[in-house]
Design a protein around this motif. Structure first.
Motif, PDB file in Angstrom:
ATOM      1  N   VAL A 145      13.003   6.651   0.699  1.00 35.91           N
ATOM      2  CA  VAL A 145      11.799   5.821   0.671  1.00 35.91           C
ATOM      3  C   VAL A 145      12.146   4.363   0.925  1.00 35.91           C
ATOM      4  O   VAL A 145      11.396   3.633   1.568  1.00 35.91           O
ATOM      5  CB  VAL A 145      11.087   5.993  -0.682  1.00 35.91           C
ATOM      6  CG1 VAL A 145       9.849   5.096  -0.747  1.00 35.91           C
ATOM      7  CG2 VAL A 145      10.704   7.443  -0.909  1.00 35.91           C
ATOM      8  N   GLY A 146      13.289   3.922   0.420  1.00 32.97           N
ATOM      9  CA  GLY A 146      13.730   2.550   0.582  1.00 32.97           C
ATOM     10  C   GLY A 146      15.052   2.358  -0.125  1.00 32.97           C
ATOM     11  O   GLY A 146      15.537   3.255  -0.830  1.00 32.97           O
ATOM     12  N   SER A 147      15.642   1.188   0.058  1.00 34.83           N
ATOM     13  CA  SER A 147      16.943   0.940  -0.535  1.00 34.83           C
ATOM     14  C   SER A 147      16.873   0.214  -1.861  1.00 34.83           C
ATOM     15  O   SER A 147      17.800   0.299  -2.666  1.00 34.83           O
ATOM     16  CB  SER A 147      17.806   0.126   0.432  1.00 34.83           C
ATOM     17  OG  SER A 147      17.190  -1.134   0.695  1.00 34.83           O
ATOM     18  N   GLY A 148      15.795  -0.513  -2.130  1.00 36.97           N
ATOM     19  CA  GLY A 148      15.673  -1.277  -3.350  1.00 36.97           C
ATOM     20  C   GLY A 148      14.351  -1.054  -4.049  1.00 36.97           C
ATOM     21  O   GLY A 148      13.486  -0.289  -3.576  1.00 36.97           O
ATOM     22  N   ALA A 149      14.179  -1.736  -5.215  1.00 41.69           N
ATOM     23  CA  ALA A 149      12.982  -1.541  -6.022  1.00 41.69           C
ATOM     24  C   ALA A 149      11.728  -2.047  -5.322  1.00 41.69           C
ATOM     25  O   ALA A 149      10.616  -1.628  -5.665  1.00 41.69           O
ATOM     26  CB  ALA A 149      13.149  -2.246  -7.367  1.00 41.69           C
ATOM     27  N   ASP A 150      11.880  -2.932  -4.322  1.00 41.54           N
ATOM     28  CA  ASP A 150      10.701  -3.447  -3.631  1.00 41.54           C
ATOM     29  C   ASP A 150       9.978  -2.378  -2.834  1.00 41.54           C
ATOM     30  O   ASP A 150       8.800  -2.525  -2.492  1.00 41.54           O
ATOM     31  CB  ASP A 150      11.112  -4.596  -2.709  1.00 41.54           C
ATOM     32  CG  ASP A 150      12.184  -4.175  -1.723  1.00 41.54           C
ATOM     33  OD1 ASP A 150      12.923  -3.206  -2.023  1.00 41.54           O
ATOM     34  OD2 ASP A 150      12.317  -4.813  -0.659  1.00 41.54           O
ATOM     35  N   LEU A 204       9.046   0.423  -3.930  1.00 42.23           N
ATOM     36  CA  LEU A 204       8.089   1.139  -4.768  1.00 42.23           C
ATOM     37  C   LEU A 204       6.660   0.687  -4.491  1.00 42.23           C
ATOM     38  O   LEU A 204       5.719   1.484  -4.509  1.00 42.23           O
ATOM     39  CB  LEU A 204       8.433   0.934  -6.250  1.00 42.23           C
ATOM     40  CG  LEU A 204       9.768   1.523  -6.718  1.00 42.23           C
ATOM     41  CD1 LEU A 204      10.017   1.148  -8.170  1.00 42.23           C
ATOM     42  CD2 LEU A 204       9.773   3.029  -6.550  1.00 42.23           C
ATOM     43  N   LYS A 205       6.482  -0.625  -4.244  1.00 42.02           N
ATOM     44  CA  LYS A 205       5.139  -1.119  -3.941  1.00 42.02           C
ATOM     45  C   LYS A 205       4.630  -0.549  -2.627  1.00 42.02           C
ATOM     46  O   LYS A 205       3.448  -0.228  -2.488  1.00 42.02           O
ATOM     47  CB  LYS A 205       5.154  -2.644  -3.888  1.00 42.02           C
ATOM     48  CG  LYS A 205       5.519  -3.300  -5.222  1.00 42.02           C
ATOM     49  CD  LYS A 205       5.539  -4.816  -5.099  1.00 42.02           C
ATOM     50  CE  LYS A 205       5.902  -5.473  -6.417  1.00 42.02           C
ATOM     51  NZ  LYS A 205       5.966  -6.960  -6.320  1.00 42.02           N
ATOM     52  N   LYS A 206       5.521  -0.412  -1.660  1.00 44.94           N
ATOM     53  CA  LYS A 206       5.125   0.181  -0.379  1.00 44.94           C
ATOM     54  C   LYS A 206       4.731   1.634  -0.557  1.00 44.94           C
ATOM     55  O   LYS A 206       3.782   2.113   0.061  1.00 44.94           O
ATOM     56  CB  LYS A 206       6.266   0.059   0.620  1.00 44.94           C
ATOM     57  CG  LYS A 206       6.703  -1.382   0.900  1.00 44.94           C
ATOM     58  CD  LYS A 206       7.897  -1.413   1.843  1.00 44.94           C
ATOM     59  CE  LYS A 206       8.378  -2.848   2.066  1.00 44.94           C
ATOM     60  NZ  LYS A 206       9.594  -2.890   2.936  1.00 44.94           N
ATOM     61  N   LEU A 207       5.476   2.349  -1.402  1.00 40.14           N
ATOM     62  CA  LEU A 207       5.171   3.754  -1.644  1.00 40.14           C
ATOM     63  C   LEU A 207       3.817   3.904  -2.303  1.00 40.14           C
ATOM     64  O   LEU A 207       3.055   4.822  -1.993  1.00 40.14           O
ATOM     65  CB  LEU A 207       6.268   4.365  -2.527  1.00 40.14           C
ATOM     66  CG  LEU A 207       6.102   5.838  -2.919  1.00 40.14           C
ATOM     67  CD1 LEU A 207       6.143   6.734  -1.689  1.00 40.14           C
ATOM     68  CD2 LEU A 207       7.178   6.251  -3.911  1.00 40.14           C
ATOM     69  N   LEU A 208       3.503   2.982  -3.211  1.00 44.50           N
ATOM     70  CA  LEU A 208       2.225   3.058  -3.913  1.00 44.50           C
ATOM     71  C   LEU A 208       1.069   2.592  -3.049  1.00 44.50           C
ATOM     72  O   LEU A 208      -0.051   3.072  -3.189  1.00 44.50           O
ATOM     73  CB  LEU A 208       2.293   2.200  -5.181  1.00 44.50           C
ATOM     74  CG  LEU A 208       1.155   2.343  -6.181  1.00 44.50           C
ATOM     75  CD1 LEU A 208       1.067   3.763  -6.675  1.00 44.50           C
ATOM     76  CD2 LEU A 208       1.332   1.367  -7.332  1.00 44.50           C
ATOM     77  N   SER A 265       5.834  11.889   4.798  1.00 43.99           N
ATOM     78  CA  SER A 265       5.345  13.078   4.104  1.00 43.99           C
ATOM     79  C   SER A 265       5.530  12.963   2.594  1.00 43.99           C
ATOM     80  O   SER A 265       4.678  13.419   1.824  1.00 43.99           O
ATOM     81  CB  SER A 265       6.081  14.315   4.624  1.00 43.99           C
ATOM     82  OG  SER A 265       7.480  14.179   4.451  1.00 43.99           O
ATOM     83  N   PHE A 266       6.639  12.339   2.150  1.00 41.59           N
ATOM     84  CA  PHE A 266       6.852  12.251   0.704  1.00 41.59           C
ATOM     85  C   PHE A 266       5.819  11.335   0.051  1.00 41.59           C
ATOM     86  O   PHE A 266       5.357  11.611  -1.057  1.00 41.59           O
ATOM     87  CB  PHE A 266       8.258  11.739   0.402  1.00 41.59           C
ATOM     88  CG  PHE A 266       8.511  11.570  -1.068  1.00 41.59           C
ATOM     89  CD1 PHE A 266       8.792  12.668  -1.857  1.00 41.59           C
ATOM     90  CD2 PHE A 266       8.432  10.315  -1.672  1.00 41.59           C
ATOM     91  CE1 PHE A 266       8.998  12.525  -3.226  1.00 41.59           C
ATOM     92  CE2 PHE A 266       8.645  10.166  -3.027  1.00 41.59           C
ATOM     93  CZ  PHE A 266       8.919  11.276  -3.807  1.00 41.59           C
TER      94      PHE A 266
END
Length: 812
Positions: free
Chosen positions: A541-546, A548-552, A558-559
């Protein structure tokens, strides 16, 4: 041959008589003098009196069986009568059953119309009944014949079948006879591969079954070498046991036995492939559970072999489980080879401490030495598996041990008496105040020693307590913020899983196997951090905690869609976050994501922390965390098995006391050494990542003058004048239960903690307000799976495994 033909004739006559009774409608009158004895047995078995047997049924029986006409019209007539009789037979078979086999027992047992009371209410609609050797059993719908036999308590021999693996049906040892409304099966069937149908009657001890098993065993022994006196599997070999129980007293095959070249699977698994019986358990385990395509079958017929295609190391952190799966001596343990026999060993049930999963293990000992470690089944924790580190690191318990107290004199450590070592510690403590002291707990500390050290330090005015590495500053105010809330078995319920800064393949290989099983069943797995090879497909999904906002928000892929639509989403936070220098900022962002994504709901808590040390959750449960700010450099440091401390945690001029069992990094910087007991030498409590309290039991005595850790601390408290109020293990555990009540529930399922993270981190976010996490890649801190603690670093087997893995990575 004549006897077999006679039995077959008798079975045909019985089948014909059953059809005759059904076609007669059950109304019978007249004499039965002309009926053979086996027919009378059948009549008695079905509960029909001889006085009511009809002449019409006898005539029907004679026409069905004794007719010499073999014309097509007669065959069609019989077929039609069988079809017309099938409905009445089905009705009768649902109300009663009888033994119609050649054994002549004639046992009968009416089928129950209701499910037994011990079956849970929610499962009753999914149960079905069957008859096994005249006894009625209830099993779940969809079960196979072998499951029904197991439910009846009847042992069915098997080599290839394993409940955690797919069904292969290779060995043919599990043959049984089955019977239904159409009569007896034409030949014995493999019970592992035969689904259980309604109205099935199972016979496991007929002469035909016994003869078939003898034949299968004769074929298995055809090319099996006579290695029993020198085979490490001797005494616990399935082939030995079943050959004695089911085999014949002689073989009819003579000639040269075939031989197979041994395969090199690495430094942990030994192969003697001439003993292989081609059950393919190891192949299915490697492919389905371990997730490595290393083992397979090559060749055809008598030239078939199991191997690695090309010679290579078996690339799995769980490769040792093939040793337990192998029913013969083809795959055995290299470190254990030629060291002991099974009947010489004393087993002790205990807990593994090589990671934070708390796998259930069995420690086999001989005298004062640990000879091997095997897994113990626990479906809620580790199922049937353990990691290679848990299995093979035990030889490190014999090396680099601390067995006497030591005091540093003129820069060198010298052996000393216990009272001298304790007096040296007392003198050092007397020169500093409580605010200048510090205590650090290591990865392998048990809960009893943790609470004893905490009580002693608190009585001395010291509040600077920590666990080693950067996790030291982690808060323990809210239990749901640091445990695996879904429980390990909750992975089976999740429908979308997100890993944040975690590599479960090296942090907890058995947990990774459960994640692989969930992924195989269709659960998508996403990763925030460095790309990983987890033996199953994942989506980064990404390499860092930032990320998570994109995922939300407007996350693509697909994930992202699967996670947004998931009913039971799961988030697993690993050591890449816990050991990060900006952990507090990242954890705040993760909790904001968890709250917004609905990971926690009324009947589901999908927020989980995966620790990498066995003592971590127990330390947080007893409050072994710093209280307040501690800016002063410590002048006295007490290391409780802490060997992986950061450089800045121990000042260069501090007086260091090391209490532990191995001479490692901690002992190297110590001024006083107090020898403690390893986990195999003491009885203590450990808390795994999900908060489950488990008991590790003493398997061998302590080495030299070493003592249990909590006893050392108790003795020290008396020397320094701050005596602790407990003298027995029961009193220490009572103290643990006072601090945290769940310590009183050993080996019980952990209670789900109350979710207070929202309120807690809402206030916690004010502490990190204005700070941003570094734009760095989240990745695990474990660089070498085989060497993560003092025991594994002292292990020769783990050193060889490390060398083999490094050689494989370099292409040598």
């Amino acid at each position: 041959r004549e006897r077999e033909r006679e039995r077959e004739r008798e079975r045909r006559m019985l089948s014909a008589w059953r059809l005759a009774v059904a076609s007669a409608g059950g109304r019978v009158t007249g004499a039965t003098a002309s009926l053979p004895s086996f027919t009378l047995r059948f009549v008695a078995a079905t509960g029909t009196s001889q006085e009511n047997t009809t002449f019409a049924a006898t005539r029907t029986f004679q026409s069905l069986f004794h007719s010499k006409s073999k014309s097509n019209e007669t065959k069609k007539k019989k077929r039609g009568e069988s079809i017309r009789a099938s409905s009445s037979l089905a009705t009768s078979s649902s109300s009663s059953s009888s033994c119609a086999c050649a054994c002549g027992k004639g046992a009968t047992r009416p089928l129950s119309s209701s499910v037994p009371e011990e079956v849970p209410e929610e499962d009753r609609d999914n149960m079905m009944s069957t008859i096994v050797n005249g006894e009625e059993v209830w099993v779940p719908k969809g079960s196979n014949v072998m499951a029904a036999c197991d439910a009846a308590g009847i042992d069915i021999p098997r080599f290839c079948y394993h409940p955690k693996l797919s069904i292969a049906g290779n060995c043919r040892m599990c043959l049984v006879d089955i019977e239904n409304e159409r009569g007896m099966s034409p030949k014995p069937v493999a019970s592992c591969a035969m689904p259980l149908a309604p109205g099935t009657i199972i016979h496991t001890d007929t002469p035909r079954v016994k003869k078939a098993r003898e034949g299968v065993m004769e074929f298995l022994l055809l090319n099996h070498p006579l290695d029993c006196p020198i085979c490490d599997q001797g005494g616990e070999c399935d082939l030995q046991d079943q050959a004695m129980h089911y085999g014949s007293d002689r073989g009819r095959f003579v000639g040269t036995k075939r031989s197979v070249v041994d395969k090199n699977l690495g430094p942990l698994v030994k192969t003697v492939m001439t003993r292989c019986i081609h059950c393919t358990r190891c192949v299915r385990y490697a492919t389905e559970v371990a997730g490595v395509q290393d083992l397979g079958v090559t060749g055809r017929g008598g030239a078939s072999e199991i191997g690695t295609y090309v010679e290579k190391l078996m690339e799995s952190e769980m490769s040792g489980n093939v040793i337990d799966l192998c029913p013969v001596g083809a795959l055995t343990s290299k470190p254990y080879a030629f060291t002991a026999r099974q009947w010489e060993l004393k087993p002790t049930e205990s807990i593994d401490v090589s990671d934070a999963l708390g796998c259930n293990i069995r420690i086999d000992t001989r005298g004062t030495e640990v000879m091997r470690i095997l897994p113990r089944n626990n479906e809620l924790v580790n199922e049937d598996w353990i990691s290679d580190k848990a299995r093979f690191q035990y030889d490190g318990l014999q090396r680099q041990r601390l067995n006497v107290p030591m005091i540093k004199v003129n820069g060198a450590l010298k052996p000393a008496k216990w009272h001298e070592a304790l007096e040296a510690v007392k003198n050092a403590m007397g020169k500093v105040s409580g605010s200048e002291m510090k205590a650090i707990a290591g990865k392998l500390a048990d809960a009893e020693s943790l609470v004893a050290l905490k009580d002693l330090m608190n009585r001395l005015g010291c509040e600077n307590l920590a666990v080693e590495s950067n996790v030291a500053g982690m808060d323990a105010d809210v239990r749901s913020s640091y445990v695996f809330n879904s429980q390990i078995s909750g992975i089976d319920q999740a429908d979308a899983i997100l890993l944040i800064g975690s590599n479960p393949r090296v942090e907890a290989p058995v947990l990774n196997a459960r994640l692989r099983k969930a992924n195989y069943e269709g659960v998508p797995v996403g990763v925030v951090g460095a790309p990983l090879d987890l033996t199953f497909p994942t989506e980064v999904v990404g390499s860092g905690a930032d990320s998570l906002k994109k995922l939300l928000g407007k996350g693509k892929g697909s994930f992202a869609e699967s996670f947004k639509n998931a009913q039971f989403p799961m988030v697993i936070v690993g050591s890449g976050v816990l050991h990060s220098s900006d952990r507090d900022v990242i954890m705040t962002e993760i909790h904001s994501f968890v709250e917004a994504a609905g990971v926690v709901k009324e009947n589901w808590n999908g927020y989980n922390i995966l620790h990498d040390a066995a003592s971590r959750v127990g330390a947080l449960d007893v409050g072994f965390v710093p209280s307040g700010a501690h800016d002063k450099p410590s002048k006295f440091v007490y290391l409780l098995g802490a060997d992986d401390c950061e450089e800045g945690e121990i000042p260069a001029d501090a007086f260091v006391v090391y209490q532990g069992h191995h001479g490692d990094l901690g002992a190297n910087r110590a001024d006083v050494i107090l020898p403690g007991a390893a986990y195999t030498e003491k009885t203590g409590l450990y808390v795994n990542s999900e908060g489950r309290v488990q008991l590790a039991r003493r398997a061998v005595p302590t080495v030299g003058e070493a003592r249990d850790d909590w006893k050392i601390i108790r003795a020290l408290s008396e020397v320094v004048g701050k005596t602790l109020p407990y003298d027995t293990p029961q009193e220490v555990r009572s103290r643990l239960a006072e601090v945290a009540p769940h310590f009183a529930k050993v080996d019980a399922a952990p209670e789900r903690p109350i979710w207070l993270n929202g309120q807690y981190f809402g206030a916690f976010s004010q502490k990190v307000k204005g700070k941003k996490a570094k734009a760095s890649e989240l990745k695990t801190t474990i660089t070498n799976f085989y060497m993560t603690d003092v025991i594994s670093r002292a292990s020769r087997a783990m050193a060889k495994a490390t060398q083999a893995r490094q050689a494989l990575a370099s292409g040598n």
